[in-house]
Design a protein around this motif. Structure first.
Motif, PDB file in Angstrom:
ATOM      1  N   ARG A  88       2.693   6.816  -6.882  1.00 57.42           N
ATOM      2  CA  ARG A  88       1.859   7.937  -7.311  1.00 57.42           C
ATOM      3  C   ARG A  88       2.565   9.259  -7.079  1.00 57.42           C
ATOM      4  NH1 ARG A  88      -2.552   7.596  -3.436  1.00 57.42           N
ATOM      5  NH2 ARG A  88      -3.098   9.657  -4.209  1.00 57.42           N
ATOM      6  N   ALA A  89       3.190   9.395  -5.918  1.00 56.96           N
ATOM      7  CA  ALA A  89       3.851  10.659  -5.595  1.00 56.96           C
ATOM      8  C   ALA A  89       5.035  10.901  -6.518  1.00 56.96           C
ATOM      9  CB  ALA A  89       4.297  10.647  -4.136  1.00 56.96           C
TER      10      ALA A  89
ATOM     11  N   LEU B 161      10.874  12.912  -1.752  1.00 54.30           N
ATOM     12  CA  LEU B 161      10.166  11.685  -1.422  1.00 54.30           C
ATOM     13  C   LEU B 161      11.163  10.661  -0.935  1.00 54.30           C
ATOM     14  CD1 LEU B 161       7.726  11.531  -4.415  1.00 54.30           C
ATOM     15  CD2 LEU B 161       7.224  12.155  -2.074  1.00 54.30           C
TER      16      LEU B 161
ATOM     17  N   ILE C 265       0.833  -1.202   0.000  1.00 48.78           N
ATOM     18  CA  ILE C 265       0.000   0.000   0.000  1.00 48.78           C
ATOM     19  C   ILE C 265       0.867   1.251   0.000  1.00 48.78           C
ATOM     20  CG2 ILE C 265      -1.623   1.312   1.414  1.00 48.78           C
ATOM     21  CD1 ILE C 265      -2.824  -1.345   2.303  1.00 48.78           C
ATOM     22  N   ILE C 266       1.879   1.249   0.865  1.00 49.09           N
ATOM     23  CA  ILE C 266       2.730   2.436   0.965  1.00 49.09           C
ATOM     24  C   ILE C 266       3.528   2.626  -0.313  1.00 49.09           C
ATOM     25  CG2 ILE C 266       4.649   3.418   2.242  1.00 49.09           C
ATOM     26  CD1 ILE C 266       3.531   1.972   4.715  1.00 49.09           C
TER      27      ILE C 266
ATOM     28  N   VAL D 108       1.518   4.350  -2.897  1.00 48.47           N
ATOM     29  CA  VAL D 108       1.433   5.794  -2.673  1.00 48.47           C
ATOM     30  C   VAL D 108       2.721   6.471  -3.134  1.00 48.47           C
ATOM     31  CG1 VAL D 108       1.225   7.562  -0.902  1.00 48.47           C
ATOM     32  CG2 VAL D 108      -0.200   5.528  -0.788  1.00 48.47           C
ATOM     33  N   ILE D 109       3.847   5.844  -2.827  1.00 48.38           N
ATOM     34  CA  ILE D 109       5.119   6.433  -3.245  1.00 48.38           C
ATOM     35  C   ILE D 109       5.192   6.517  -4.756  1.00 48.38           C
ATOM     36  CG2 ILE D 109       7.607   6.067  -3.247  1.00 48.38           C
ATOM     37  CD1 ILE D 109       7.295   4.803  -0.500  1.00 48.38           C
TER      38      ILE D 109
ATOM     39  N   MET E 141       3.793  12.194  -9.791  1.00 50.54           N
ATOM     40  CA  MET E 141       3.427  13.601  -9.693  1.00 50.54           C
ATOM     41  C   MET E 141       4.665  14.468  -9.599  1.00 50.54           C
ATOM     42  SD  MET E 141       0.721  15.150  -7.027  1.00 50.54           S
ATOM     43  CE  MET E 141       0.525  16.892  -6.775  1.00 50.54           C
TER      44      MET E 141
END
Lengths: 589, 220
Positions: free
Chosen positions: A37-38, A139, A30-31, A34-35, A41
């Motif tokens: 996706r970040a 990040l 899950i984490i 998210v990473i 971006m």
């Protein structure tokens, strides 16, 4: 509605303080999503900033005037005959009112030339105003061991071959030689000759690339085979007479003779460092041999287990055509003596089997992110200096936590000189030769210390345990130190605030296992700072300062966390590793 | 202050490049104070009563129109549980603004505000802006933390203060807009205070009143 919320809160049981708790693979997945996706971006954001910077650079190239008597931008004459001149607040150049921008800041309105006005806009839009510069990649990689999974299409941990293959194209600076393309492997050593410059590891800040800069690698499949004299002579003869034709011929011949080994290597492609052009014959490079080993990072114990299994096809170093090999390990960056581990020496063999496990202690997750393990195979001679056979390196960030990883890598030749490691940058100097004397550590890290803290409510005392140190800097000419530790609870409470451990002679990894206690109220403890320093005892002269750190409310990172836990958890012994720095040199002993 | 309507909702994988500024905001606080619900209310205008603990970290994107500027917000939601602390604190230094949240019906979450404040000072840039938010102000009957106590603590810490309710959508937008305004003010101040000339694209004004960032990148 209210009851539902209350019920929900009741159901939720907050887990207790378990900082070392292992995250499940699902949570990591899950984490990592998210990473990802970040990062996507972030890549678009870097692209946008790059366009802003490019536009600003283009504006700067179009200036026509000198900014004194002619407008900086359009070059028109300024003064009585021409336009009225205004001065840019930032660059102090003259310009006409058409090329200037008047801003209404609160104290007074100021003129800015269009370039400086655009410069300010770039700083606002890129976030540079906040980060004091064009923002870099913020990040983090909170679970570095799971990072290969992030790139892998599979949800389950990928098998080592798949991981190696998927990683190589991403990290290679140029198209890597693919293992499946069989005719290419014999040609692989040649690109090393062509590399006259090392690739810069600092990316362009305006570049859209956001992945962390990893070590530059080239995937090579070396045919690790013994070279008989007749074959060597034949190869040399062919190269001398008809270089182009012999190259093709040699490819086919080598392909046939080494097909079983190529198949074997395809299962586990070798990963080597090419930080320097190989100045030796390619024939030599392909015959250094291969090394098989496994690595396991035990996060709970902060230890790295290196199981050295065996080597094959080592280069003969003795007149009898054999070698007496052993393996040395070093952690880069770091002082070479303090991080050196060594296997036994096996006599008269070019295919030794050690099956020996060497363990590094005190390695944190941060170490695993930025350190590199170097494995050197050497030949021991009784009457002369030990001779270097070959080496290989492994970036520890590639390991997964608590998961054993097998390696079977061809050895590389590295020039035997004192040099900085590319993996570690300027943080540490790696001394290749064992016989070299005092190590010279760069600023910052001077080793690591394991400290335990516990506040005993029964005794009303703070109990500080000095357990051990690892990877200390060497302060003596023999390449070692005679370390001891001083601890002091500040602000000063007089003589009772200072304590010393015993002196451990001639070691860079001492074990003290000593405890000291301070009589103090728990309420007062929050205002105190524990000052820890490690010294090298020298008889007859001043002791040498090795490194130190402080634990307290004003500390940072891991040290603050340790102090916090001690304050919050009474009657509980908490052990933590802390980095020793050389900035804390207050006074000599 | 009159506020314009939100321009549009941001998509998760927003390919929108049409904005002026990008701000990164982080929401922190004890577990179950309502951080995720607060973010969902602002970004998606939705509320779910069921509690699902956040795993590690998450973020949402929303672009707003404020003071004639289009501002893209990347809002990070963190897990308040202790076991994720190492992961969440790694994101602090990328944040320009923080929303430090507690639950007015939970005394423990209010007592932890001081610790969270220390975490911000430890892991973030010194010029990051912080808002203290007491959530669940709709549950007046279960209130255990008076508004005055929250206000006093925020003044002591130097933060601005809001009481809000993600459930009833009270003060949610106002909180974010105020944080954006504060960041914009800081942005303007940072360039107005630049007395030395800007010499190049990669060099910039040095703020004398702001000390260097505590965690500089090391050039490895």
């Amino acid at each position: 509605m209210t009851d539902a919320v209350m019920g929900t809160k009741g159901v939720h049981v907050q887990s207790g303080p378990c900082l070392g708790a292992e995250l499940t693979d699902e949570e990591k997945e899950i984490i990592n999503n998210v990473i990802a996706r970040a990062e996507k971006m972030e890549a678009m954001e870097q692209e946008r900033i790059g366009r802003l910077v490019n536009r600003l650079d283009n504006m700067k190239k179009t200036v026509c005037g000198d900014g004194v008597s002619r407008c900086l931008l359009c070059g028109e004459q300024l003064g009585g005959a021409g336009d009225r001149a205004v001065v840019c607040e930032d660059c102090k150049k003259n310009m006409c009112t058409k090329c200037g921008v008047q801003t209404n800041t609160r104290p007074r309105s100021v003129w800015l030339c269009k370039i400086c006005s655009e410069q300010r806009e770039v700083w606002k839009r890129s976030g540079a105003w906040f980060f004091k510069g064009l923002p870099k990649q913020f990040l983090p990689s909170p679970m570095p061991i799971s990072k290969p999974k992030e790139r892998s299409p599979h949800q389950t941990p990928a098998a080592p071959p798949v991981t190696m293959q998927t990683q190589a194209p991403v990290t290679a600076p140029e198209p890597a030689v693919n293992p499946p393309i069989a005719p290419k492997p014999p040609v692989a050593p040649k690109p090393a000759h062509l590399q006259t410059q090392s690739f810069s590891e600092d990316g362009d800040p305006a570049s859209p690339q956001n992945t962390p800069v990893m070590m530059k690698k080239t995937v090579n499949v070396h045919a690790a085979r013994p070279v008989s004299s007749s074959t060597a002579a034949g190869l040399e003869s062919d190269r001398g007479v008809y270089p182009p034709l012999s190259s093709g011929s040699a490819d086919r011949e080598e392909l046939k003779s080494v097909s079983p080994r190529v198949a074997q290597h395809q299962n586990a492609p070798s990963v080597d460092d090419d930080d320097e052009a190989n100045s030796y014959d390619s024939d030599e490079a392909t015959t250094l041999g291969s090394l098989e080993f496994t690595l396991l990072y035990d996060q709970g114990n902060s230890s790295l287990h290196c199981n050295i299994i065996k080597a094959k096809g080592l280069k003969p170093m003795d007149s009898n055509g054999l070698a007496d090999p052993y393996v040395k390990l070093h952690l880069l960056p770091g002082a070479s003596k303090s991080t050196k581990l060594r296997t036994k020496t096996l006599r008269n063999t070019r295919n030794p089997t050690w099956n020996e496990t060497l363990v590094y202690h005190g390695l944190t997750d941060e170490d695993m992110q930025r350190k590199t393990l170097r494995l050197s195979v050497c030949d021991e001679d009784k009457f002369g200096h030990n001779e270097f056979i070959g080496e290989t390196r492994v970036a520890l960030k590639k390991l997964k936590i608590n998961q054993k990883k097998n390696f079977n890598i061809c050895l590389e030749r590295v020039v035997q000189t004192k040099r900085s490691s590319t993996a570690g940058g300027a943080r540490g100097i790696t001394l290749y030769e064992d016989e070299t004397g005092k190590d010279g550590s760069e600023l910052e890290e001077r080793g690591r210390i394991l400290i335990s803290l516990m506040y005993s409510t029964q005794l009303g005392r703070l109990i500080v345990g000095v357990v051990r140190c690892v990877h200390l800097a060497a302060m003596d000419a023999n390449g070692y130190s005679d370390p001891f530790v001083k601890i002091c609870l500040k602000p000063d409470m007089g003589k009772k605030a200072k304590n010393k451990t015993q002196i451990k002679k001639k070691t860079l990894n001492p074990e003290f296992n000593e405890e000291f206690s301070y009589e103090i109220k728990h309420a007062e403890l929050a205002k105190k700072t524990l000052d820890i320093s490690v010294w090298d005892y020298d008889i007859g002269k001043c002791n040498d300062y090795i490194g130190g750190c402080q634990l307290g409310i004003t500390a940072k990172g891991e040290r603050l966390k340790h102090w916090y836990e001690c304050l919050k958890n009474k009657d509980k012994k908490i052990e933590r590793w802390h980095t020793l720095l050389n900035e804390n040199h207050v006074s000599s002993d | 202050m009159a506020s314009a309507t939100d321009n549009r909702y941001g998509q998760k994988e927003s390919s929108d490049q049409n904005f002026d500024y990008m701000f990164k905001i982080l929401i922190i606080g004890n577990s179950s104070v309502g951080k995720t619900s607060f973010l969902f209310r602002y970004a998606d205008d939705s509320f779910t009563p069921a509690f699902v603990s956040t795993v590690g970290i998450d973020f949402k994107v929303k672009t707003i129109y404020r003071n004639d500027k289009r501002i893209k917000l990347q809002i990070w939601d963190t897990a308040g549980q202790e076991r994720y602390r190492t992961i969440t604190t790694a994101y602090y230094r990328g944040a320009m603004g923080f929303i430090l949240m507690y639950d007015i019906t939970n005394e423990e979450s209010f007592a932890a505000v001081q610790d969270w404040s220390t975490q911000i000072k430890t892991y973030s840039w010194d010029n990051a802006q912080v808002l203290l938010v007491g959530n669940k102000c709709d549950m007046e009957d279960e209130r255990v933390v008076a508004s005055e106590r929250g206000r006093q603590l925020s003044e002591h810490l130097g933060f601005e203060y809001f009481e809000a309710s993600a459930k009833d959508n009270i003060n949610v937008k106002q909180t974010f807009e105020r944080l954006v305004d504060i960041i914009c003010e800081k942005m303007s101040e940072s360039l107005d205070a630049a007395d030395p000339a800007v010499t190049g694209a990669k060099q910039g004004p040095q703020l004398t009143e702001q000390p260097a960032a505590p965690h500089q990148d090391c050039a490895c």
